[in-house]
Design an enzyme around this catalytic site. Structure first.
Site, PDB file in Angstrom:
ATOM      1  N   ASN A  75      12.901  38.510  86.125  1.00 62.67           N
ATOM      2  CA  ASN A  75      11.970  37.455  85.722  1.00 62.67           C
ATOM      3  C   ASN A  75      11.668  36.503  86.878  1.00 62.67           C
ATOM      4  OD1 ASN A  75      10.326  36.321  83.677  1.00 62.67           O
ATOM      5  ND2 ASN A  75      11.831  34.695  83.329  1.00 62.67           N
ATOM      6  N   TYR A 100      19.210  34.831  71.013  1.00 59.63           N
ATOM      7  CA  TYR A 100      19.312  34.073  72.271  1.00 59.63           C
ATOM      8  C   TYR A 100      20.306  32.920  72.107  1.00 59.63           C
ATOM      9  CZ  TYR A 100      18.304  30.499  75.735  1.00 59.63           C
ATOM     10  OH  TYR A 100      18.444  29.521  76.704  1.00 59.63           O
ATOM     11  N   ASP A 132      11.705  26.087  64.363  1.00 61.12           N
ATOM     12  CA  ASP A 132      11.587  24.798  65.070  1.00 61.12           C
ATOM     13  C   ASP A 132      12.184  23.668  64.241  1.00 61.12           C
ATOM     14  OD1 ASP A 132      10.372  25.732  67.319  1.00 61.12           O
ATOM     15  OD2 ASP A 132       8.368  24.981  66.853  1.00 61.12           O
ATOM     16  N   ARG A 159      10.724  16.368  71.530  1.00 57.84           N
ATOM     17  CA  ARG A 159      11.740  16.998  72.368  1.00 57.84           C
ATOM     18  C   ARG A 159      12.122  16.075  73.523  1.00 57.84           C
ATOM     19  NH1 ARG A 159      11.471  19.610  68.569  1.00 57.84           N
ATOM     20  NH2 ARG A 159      11.342  21.869  68.273  1.00 57.84           N
ATOM     21  N   LYS A 176      15.914  34.697  78.303  1.00 60.18           N
ATOM     22  CA  LYS A 176      15.809  33.396  77.620  1.00 60.18           C
ATOM     23  C   LYS A 176      14.671  33.275  76.602  1.00 60.18           C
ATOM     24  CE  LYS A 176      12.799  31.275  81.030  1.00 60.18           C
ATOM     25  NZ  LYS A 176      12.345  30.066  81.653  1.00 60.18           N
ATOM     26  N   SER A 191      22.565  25.557  76.323  1.00 58.49           N
ATOM     27  CA  SER A 191      21.287  25.049  75.846  1.00 58.49           C
ATOM     28  C   SER A 191      21.496  24.137  74.650  1.00 58.49           C
ATOM     29  CB  SER A 191      20.423  26.241  75.423  1.00 58.49           C
ATOM     30  OG  SER A 191      19.310  25.811  74.681  1.00 58.49           O
ATOM     31  N   ASP A 234      20.318  37.974  92.037  1.00 58.36           N
ATOM     32  CA  ASP A 234      19.304  38.018  90.973  1.00 58.36           C
ATOM     33  C   ASP A 234      18.756  39.441  90.940  1.00 58.36           C
ATOM     34  OD1 ASP A 234      17.297  35.478  89.687  1.00 58.36           O
ATOM     35  OD2 ASP A 234      16.776  37.596  89.423  1.00 58.36           O
ATOM     36  N   LEU A 290      15.848  40.096  89.723  1.00 63.76           N
ATOM     37  CA  LEU A 290      14.391  39.905  89.807  1.00 63.76           C
ATOM     38  C   LEU A 290      13.652  40.354  88.549  1.00 63.76           C
ATOM     39  CD1 LEU A 290      13.803  40.996  93.546  1.00 63.76           C
ATOM     40  CD2 LEU A 290      14.204  38.695  92.649  1.00 63.76           C
ATOM     41  N   LYS A 313      24.315  31.949  73.809  1.00 59.76           N
ATOM     42  CA  LYS A 313      24.801  30.688  74.398  1.00 59.76           C
ATOM     43  C   LYS A 313      26.029  30.202  73.632  1.00 59.76           C
ATOM     44  CE  LYS A 313      21.640  30.447  77.532  1.00 59.76           C
ATOM     45  NZ  LYS A 313      21.991  30.927  78.875  1.00 59.76           N
TER      46      LYS A 313
END
Ligand code: NAD
Ligand code: UD1
Length: 334
Positions: free
Chosen positions: A35, A148, A294, A230, A84, A124, A31, A33, A152
């Site tokens: 985040n 984003y 959304d 959701r 993300k 996702s 990682d 780091l 994916k």
């Protein structure tokens, strides 16, 4: 068997590293780091009694990735490392494409070189786009509405192409719905810096008093109470799904997309009320305009995960709120 977990100090990666260690796997974490914090390694050790090997390394750094494969006999990779934040991806798309796509391509090239061909990827539910009817099934058409989401969608394609060209590869594309909650110990969880973009950490910060009130993005959707619905999934259930996906990947070839969700929808206001019940703190909120991009309702068809992985989510939203709140209380002393 030694598993490389990229992004393993992050929210989902840390819970998965803990489940892997508990199941008897050796874990190597890489990682950068950007985040997360290195203290997470200590927390994983506290939770499991075992310490993962840690490399502070960027997946885009070929030499660093080669070193990890040289120094460890890696049997499989679970790949969480990535950026993300949807809004940020619209502002700095090239950074997202470079980090998520170029980084993953570099990682896979190093795997190919090392003869490691088993790969579990964090995709996702965002790949279901805006027009599919619920519940979302893996064979529905996929698309994206922001950079984003495109990373994916494109990585699913890239990884599938790789399995076609090189049939020794085994790739599982796990499409997560909305992971929330925390480890029941209160030692691992999610606490984003600044103002959270996602609902659950936002509610949690209102509960601790760090934020004054929640903005509910729209109450005029075609849903039972008008607010967005959701499929929230406990992060520990999600982590366990990775172990089942890993077992599946060891025994199959090719690429397979699999949903990890509960199959149940929860509205914004239902989640607020569940959190209030779990924390005994009231969450003030106001109705705000809808957030661009959304959709009204999103939940998983869970049949494929049940059939191929023999995996089912065990926890409900009350458990998610209890464990998420417990983490905040331990972390913030609230
Ligand atoms: P997170 O930010 O907590 O974890 C990601 C980790 O990757 C962080 O520790 C970060 O430091 C690291 N990282 C980022 N870029 C890196 C790079 N170039 N090299 C090395 N490390 C790097 O996020 P998370 O919620 O644990 O998500 C993990 C994965 O799951 C991500 O790929 C994310 O897109 C995907 N995902 C998350 C959600 C969600 O709601 N959390 C939903 C669907 C998919
Ligand atoms: C978002 C991303 C998605 C990503 C996922 C996990 C968008 C459009 N989608 O999903 O691509 O995979 O996070 O990182 O950003 N809400 C409020 N107030 C808030 C925050 C959210 O009312 O302050 C509502 C939203 O309108 C939605 C629900 O809560 O109805 C869940 O939102 P969120 O937690 O951001 O997740 P998603 O939008 O599902």
């Amino acid at each position: 068997m030694r598993i490389l977990v990229t992004g393993g100090t992050g929210f989902i990666g840390s819970h998965t590293a803990a489940e892997l260690l508990n199941a008897g796997y050796d874990v190597v974490i890489a990682d950068n780091l950007c985040n997360s914090s290195p203290e997470v390694i200590d927390r994983i050790q506290d939770v499991t009694g075992k310490r993962p090997v840690f490399y502070e390394a960027d997946i885009r750094d070929r030499a660093a990735m080669e070193r990890i494969f040289r120094e460890n006999e890696i049997g499989a990779v679970i790949h969480f490392a990535g950026l993300k934040a949807v809004g940020e991806s619209v502002q700095i798309p090239l950074t997202y494409y470079e980090n998520n796509i170029a980084g993953t391509v570099t990682l896979c090239q190093v795997m190919e070189q090392a003869g490691c061909h088993v790969f579990v990827f964090s995709s996702s539910a965002t790949v279901y786009g805006m027009t599919n009817p619920v519940p979302f099934r893996e064979d529905m058409p996929t698309s994206a509405t922001n950079p984003y989401g495109w990373t994916k969608r494109m990585l699913e394609q890239i990884l599938t192409d790789e399995t076609v060209a090189h049939p020794e590869w085994s790739v599982v594309l796990l499409r997560y719905f909305n992971p929330i909650g925390a480890h029941p110990s209160g030692l691992l969880g999610e606490n984003p810096n600044g103002i959270p973009n996602n609902l659950f950490p936002y509610i949690a910060k209102v509960a601790t008093g760090a934020l004054p009130r929640l903005n509910v993005f729209g109450n005029d959707y075609d849903t039972p109470d008008g607010t967005g619905v959701r499929d929230y999934i406990h992060v520990v259930d999600l982590a366990k799904g990775h172990l089942m996906a890993l077992e599946y990947a060891f025994n199959h070839k090719g690429a397979e997309a699999i949903n990890l969700g509960t199959g149940k929808g929860t509205s914004v206001l239902e989640l607020v009320h569940a959190f209030e019940k779990a924390s005994s703190v009231s969450i003030p909120y106001v109705i705000a305009p809808r957030r661009a991009g959304d959709i009204a309702t999103c939940y998983a068809d869970t049949e494929k995960a049940a059939k191929l992985l023999n995996w089912h989510a065990q926890f409900g939203v009350d458990d998610m709120c209890r464990d998420g709140w417990n983490y905040m209380v331990k972390r913030e002393g609230k």
